[in-house]
Design a protein around this motif. Sequence first.
Motif, PDB file in Angstrom:
ATOM      1  N   ALA A   1      24.636  32.226  12.009  1.00 34.36           N
ATOM      2  CA  ALA A   1      23.736  30.618  11.613  1.00 34.36           C
ATOM      3  C   ALA A   1      23.827  30.837  10.183  1.00 34.36           C
ATOM      4  N   THR A   2      23.444  31.639   9.497  1.00 32.84           N
ATOM      5  CA  THR A   2      23.246  31.599   8.354  1.00 32.84           C
ATOM      6  C   THR A   2      24.953  31.438   7.396  1.00 32.84           C
TER       7      THR A   2
ATOM      8  N   PRO B   1      28.856   6.258   0.243  1.00 38.78           N
ATOM      9  CA  PRO B   1      28.465   7.866   0.763  1.00 38.78           C
ATOM     10  C   PRO B   1      29.139   8.012   1.763  1.00 38.78           C
ATOM     11  N   ASN B   2      29.599   9.382   2.317  1.00 38.82           N
ATOM     12  CA  ASN B   2      29.848  10.054   3.926  1.00 38.82           C
ATOM     13  C   ASN B   2      27.606  10.623   4.349  1.00 38.82           C
ATOM     14  N   PHE B   3      27.730   9.899   4.992  1.00 38.04           N
ATOM     15  CA  PHE B   3      26.726  10.527   6.225  1.00 38.04           C
ATOM     16  C   PHE B   3      27.461  11.933   6.678  1.00 38.04           C
ATOM     17  N   GLN B   4      28.718  11.837   7.053  1.00 33.80           N
ATOM     18  CA  GLN B   4      28.924  12.336   7.659  1.00 33.80           C
ATOM     19  C   GLN B   4      28.295  14.182   7.962  1.00 33.80           C
ATOM     20  N   GLY B   5      28.488  14.655   6.042  1.00 35.45           N
ATOM     21  CA  GLY B   5      28.171  15.881   5.690  1.00 35.45           C
ATOM     22  C   GLY B   5      27.315  16.002   6.106  1.00 35.45           C
ATOM     23  N   VAL B   6      25.857  14.912   6.038  1.00 35.13           N
ATOM     24  CA  VAL B   6      24.414  15.007   6.252  1.00 35.13           C
ATOM     25  C   VAL B   6      24.150  15.382   6.843  1.00 35.13           C
ATOM     26  N   ALA B   7      24.825  14.656   7.938  1.00 33.40           N
ATOM     27  CA  ALA B   7      23.882  14.789   9.914  1.00 33.40           C
ATOM     28  C   ALA B   7      24.450  16.277  10.231  1.00 33.40           C
ATOM     29  N   VAL B   8      25.696  17.196   9.752  1.00 35.94           N
ATOM     30  CA  VAL B   8      26.324  18.103   9.780  1.00 35.94           C
ATOM     31  C   VAL B   8      25.532  19.199   9.348  1.00 35.94           C
ATOM     32  N   LEU B   9      25.146  18.784   7.763  1.00 36.93           N
ATOM     33  CA  LEU B   9      24.117  19.974   7.297  1.00 36.93           C
ATOM     34  C   LEU B   9      22.723  19.787   8.283  1.00 36.93           C
ATOM     35  N   VAL B  10      22.275  19.043   8.837  1.00 34.69           N
ATOM     36  CA  VAL B  10      21.378  18.325   9.313  1.00 34.69           C
ATOM     37  C   VAL B  10      20.979  19.872  10.417  1.00 34.69           C
ATOM     38  N   VAL B  11      21.785  19.493  11.803  1.00 36.55           N
ATOM     39  CA  VAL B  11      22.556  20.160  12.516  1.00 36.55           C
ATOM     40  C   VAL B  11      22.206  21.961  12.585  1.00 36.55           C
ATOM     41  N   VAL B  12      23.059  22.402  11.483  1.00 38.31           N
ATOM     42  CA  VAL B  12      23.281  24.088  10.999  1.00 38.31           C
ATOM     43  C   VAL B  12      22.069  23.875  10.724  1.00 38.31           C
ATOM     44  N   THR B  13      21.739  23.410   9.585  1.00 35.94           N
ATOM     45  CA  THR B  13      20.033  23.781   9.537  1.00 35.94           C
ATOM     46  C   THR B  13      19.229  24.189  10.597  1.00 35.94           C
ATOM     47  N   GLY B  14      19.625  23.633  11.734  1.00 34.59           N
ATOM     48  CA  GLY B  14      18.601  23.597  12.291  1.00 34.59           C
ATOM     49  C   GLY B  14      19.057  24.536  13.561  1.00 34.59           C
ATOM     50  N   MET B  15      19.739  25.020  13.397  1.00 37.41           N
ATOM     51  CA  MET B  15      20.665  26.112  14.123  1.00 37.41           C
ATOM     52  C   MET B  15      19.874  27.545  13.297  1.00 37.41           C
TER      53      MET B  15
END
Length: 178
Positions: free
Chosen positions: A34-35, A65-79
């Motif tokens: 995950a890291t 702006p493309n917010f898809q990258g932010v959504a992926v970042l939030v999910v990966v940070t949660g994991m």
Amino acid sequence: MTARAKADHGSAASGLHLQMSKLLISCLIVAIAATGALVVTLIVGFPERPGPPPGIPGVPPGPPPNFQGVAVLVVVTGMFVLAWLAVLVAFSRDQILSRLSPERDGTVDEEQMKDLLDEVRTALAADREREWQAISERLAEYGEQRETDGYLNGMRVATESQPVDANVRSIRRPPAQR
């Protein structure tokens, strides 16, 4: 295990004994993955893209702006957070288990376990019986109090000098007389 060994258990002089269970190892592998995923997401998802400053006359505005990258970042940070939290919980669990039974080395005597379970069951049955007795006594006291209150209220109403004009209506109508 001697008294000295028990006193040294967990002290700085004896060193920290790291209990590595299968759960802790698997949680560590997931946390490291995950890291890595978080680092890759940060590098790939947010490269340096300097654009023109907003509001310059004659220069068209950039793409939205493309917010898809932010959504992926939030999910990966949660994991990432959950994986390292799982490592912390597994490590704490292993340390607690090693402190509770330092002399056992993972083996459990079946007869001792049965005896302990029988003692716990006996203690629970005794506690349940005591609680049942206490609840029964409270219910009996409550019932007696309600009965006494009802009797006293009835006596007060019966001894009043003025008759009580009760407006009592029956729920069912009397049968019609023909």
